[in-house]
Design an enzyme around this catalytic site. Structure first.
Site, PDB file in Angstrom:
ATOM      1  CE  LYS A   1       5.349  11.654 -29.700  1.00  0.00           C
ATOM      2  NZ  LYS A   1       4.667  10.656 -28.837  1.00  0.00           N
TER       3      LYS A   1
ATOM      4  CG  HIS B   1      -6.325  11.300 -56.179  1.00  0.00           C
ATOM      5  ND1 HIS B   1      -7.160  10.541 -55.371  1.00  0.00           N
ATOM      6  CD2 HIS B   1      -6.589  12.602 -55.864  1.00  0.00           C
ATOM      7  CE1 HIS B   1      -7.885  11.352 -54.609  1.00  0.00           C
ATOM      8  NE2 HIS B   1      -7.547  12.600 -54.885  1.00  0.00           N
TER       9      HIS B   1
ATOM     10  NE  ARG C   1     -12.424  19.430 -53.741  1.00  0.00           N
ATOM     11  CZ  ARG C   1     -12.418  20.710 -53.354  1.00  0.00           C
ATOM     12  NH1 ARG C   1     -13.534  21.381 -53.322  1.00  0.00           N
ATOM     13  NH2 ARG C   1     -11.292  21.325 -53.022  1.00  0.00           N
ATOM     14  CB  THR C   2      -9.781  13.264 -51.071  1.00  0.00           C
ATOM     15  OG1 THR C   2      -9.616  13.791 -52.383  1.00  0.00           O
ATOM     16  CG2 THR C   2      -9.514  11.777 -51.090  1.00  0.00           C
TER      17      THR C   2
ATOM     18  NE  ARG D   1      -4.796  13.730 -50.839  1.00  0.00           N
ATOM     19  CZ  ARG D   1      -5.671  14.574 -51.380  1.00  0.00           C
ATOM     20  NH1 ARG D   1      -5.679  15.837 -51.001  1.00  0.00           N
ATOM     21  NH2 ARG D   1      -6.529  14.169 -52.291  1.00  0.00           N
TER      22      ARG D   1
HETATM   23  C1  NCD Z   1      -6.638  16.798 -56.272  1.00  0.00           C
HETATM   24  C2  NCD Z   1      -5.454  16.164 -55.547  1.00  0.00           C
HETATM   25  O1  NCD Z   1      -5.357  16.214 -54.326  1.00  0.00           O
HETATM   26  O2  NCD Z   1      -4.639  15.589 -56.255  1.00  0.00           O
HETATM   27  N1  NCD Z   1      -7.679  17.154 -55.413  1.00  0.00           N
HETATM   28  C3  NCD Z   1      -8.605  16.229 -55.039  1.00  0.00           C
HETATM   29  O3  NCD Z   1      -8.303  15.203 -54.486  1.00  0.00           O
HETATM   30  N2  NCD Z   1      -9.893  16.467 -55.339  1.00  0.00           N
HETATM   31  C4  NCD Z   1      -6.231  17.870 -57.205  1.00  0.00           C
HETATM   32  C5  NCD Z   1      -5.433  19.025 -56.684  1.00  0.00           C
HETATM   33  O4  NCD Z   1      -5.089  19.109 -55.508  1.00  0.00           O
HETATM   34  O5  NCD Z   1      -5.150  19.887 -57.494  1.00  0.00           O
END
Ligand code: NCD
Length: 320
Positions: free
Chosen positions: A83, A132, A54-55, A104
């Site tokens: 590397k 997040h 999703r993100t 991320r």
């Molecule tokens: C979450 C995350 O990555 O922290 N997912 C997300 O971004 N929608 C929650 C999860 O991974 O459980």
């Protein structure tokens, strides 16, 4: 106001700035053509050192819907990190190519470090078990749309919000709890096994702000008190040993039976992905809002990108 700004943790933006983003997201939701070409010629880099559906896809969808373009990687194995390149060098390089960076990374603090060396805005799409903040924008917009009463701060207030599952490693919980603490008459209920309790830096923050909260191991006991229930997955990738994960993973499973004691207007959220913690039968319950939540995530990311890239200003939306 937001042009050129990074977003590393939820309190980086004021409540007023967040409100502007939510209003902008609501306009985009209402009118599919709104700001459609505003990011033409702009490039967004998405650097995902950890898995994501999703993100990453909602950021990319958001940028493409704004007329901009994306580049990046979803597999750290395909970047020069393998590397031995440092994160700082990767960021300094990518910022030569892109107008903004979404990252991320499994290390807590990685996004902050990136923002310190980057001349372009950095958006934290999750740093380890820490924060997040764009999931929080998503969650707050969803609460505002489904339980807000309008007016100041979109009418988010006076709600009892339950968080259930892995509150220790769940970064979405940490960010949302911190952000919700700024709203009026919010109380929180943390439901987790003893081993997965919310960290002290979150409960301490609530204590400092005199936000009422309770901690319990029983979802059943508190179910009827909640206006919002935020379910979470047990974060397997952050456990030191597999046995602990296996022992704890199915502690809570929300099903139709448990929903019987819930309020009629409860809103069930989940950042997703879900594993076992919500039975699929709950999806048909009108109170299940997690897929609508995923859609709000795209709208609010469109609002965020057009604001930090300064293209929303051109429409007179967010004053500089
Ligand atoms: C979450 C995350 O990555 O922290 N997912 C997300 O971004 N929608 C929650 C999860 O991974 O459980």
């Amino acid at each position: 106001m937001l042009e050129g700004r990074s977003l590393i943790e939820p309190l980086n933006f004021t409540m007023e700035e967040m409100d502007l983003l939510f209003s902008l997201a609501e306009k985009i939701e209402e009118d599919g053509t709104y700001l459609r070409e505003s990011c033409r010629g702009k490039l967004l880099a998405t650097l995902f050192f950890e898995p994501s559906t999703r993100t990453r896809l909602s950021f990319e969808a958001a940028m493409l819907r704004l007329g901009g373009s994306c580049l990046g990687f979803a597999e750290p194995g395909s970047s020069s990190t393998v590397k031995g390149e440092s994160l700082a060098d990767t960021i300094k390089t990518v910022s030569c190519y892109a107008d903004a960076i979404v990252m991320r990374n499994p290390k807590e603090g990685a996004a902050l470090l990136a923002s310190r060396v980057s001349p372009v805005p950095v958006i934290n799409a999750g740093d380890g078990g820490h924060h997040h903040p764009t999931q929080t924008l998503t969650d707050l917009l969803t609460i505002r749309r489904l339980r807000g009463t309008g007016g100041t701060a979109g009418g988010i207030g006076g709600l009892t919000v339950g968080f259930c599952g892995d509150l220790k490693f769940g970064r979405t919980v940490h960010s949302l709890a911190k952000a919700l603490a700024r709203y009026e008459r919010i109380s929180m209920v943390f439901v987790s096994p003893a081993e997965l309790k919310a960290p002290g830096y979150i409960t301490g923050h609530l204590e400092d702000r005199r936000v009422p909260f309770t901690e319990t191991e029983s979802l059943e006991k508190v179910m009827g008190d909640l206006d919002v229930l935020y379910m979470t997955r047990v974060q397997r990738e952050r456990f030191f040993n597999e046995e602990d994960y296996i022992r704890l993973k199915d502690t809570y499973v929300l099903n139709s039976e448990k929903m019987k004691n819930a309020k009629k207007d409860l809103v069930i959220l989940h950042p997703l992905p879900r594993v076992n913690e919500i039975a699929p039968e709950v999806d048909a319950d009108p109170r299940a809002a997690y897929f609508r939540q995923a859609k709000y995530g795209m709208y609010v990311r469109m609002a965020l990108l057009s604001s930090i890239l300064g293209t929303a200003e051109h429409k007179g939306e967010i004053p500089c």
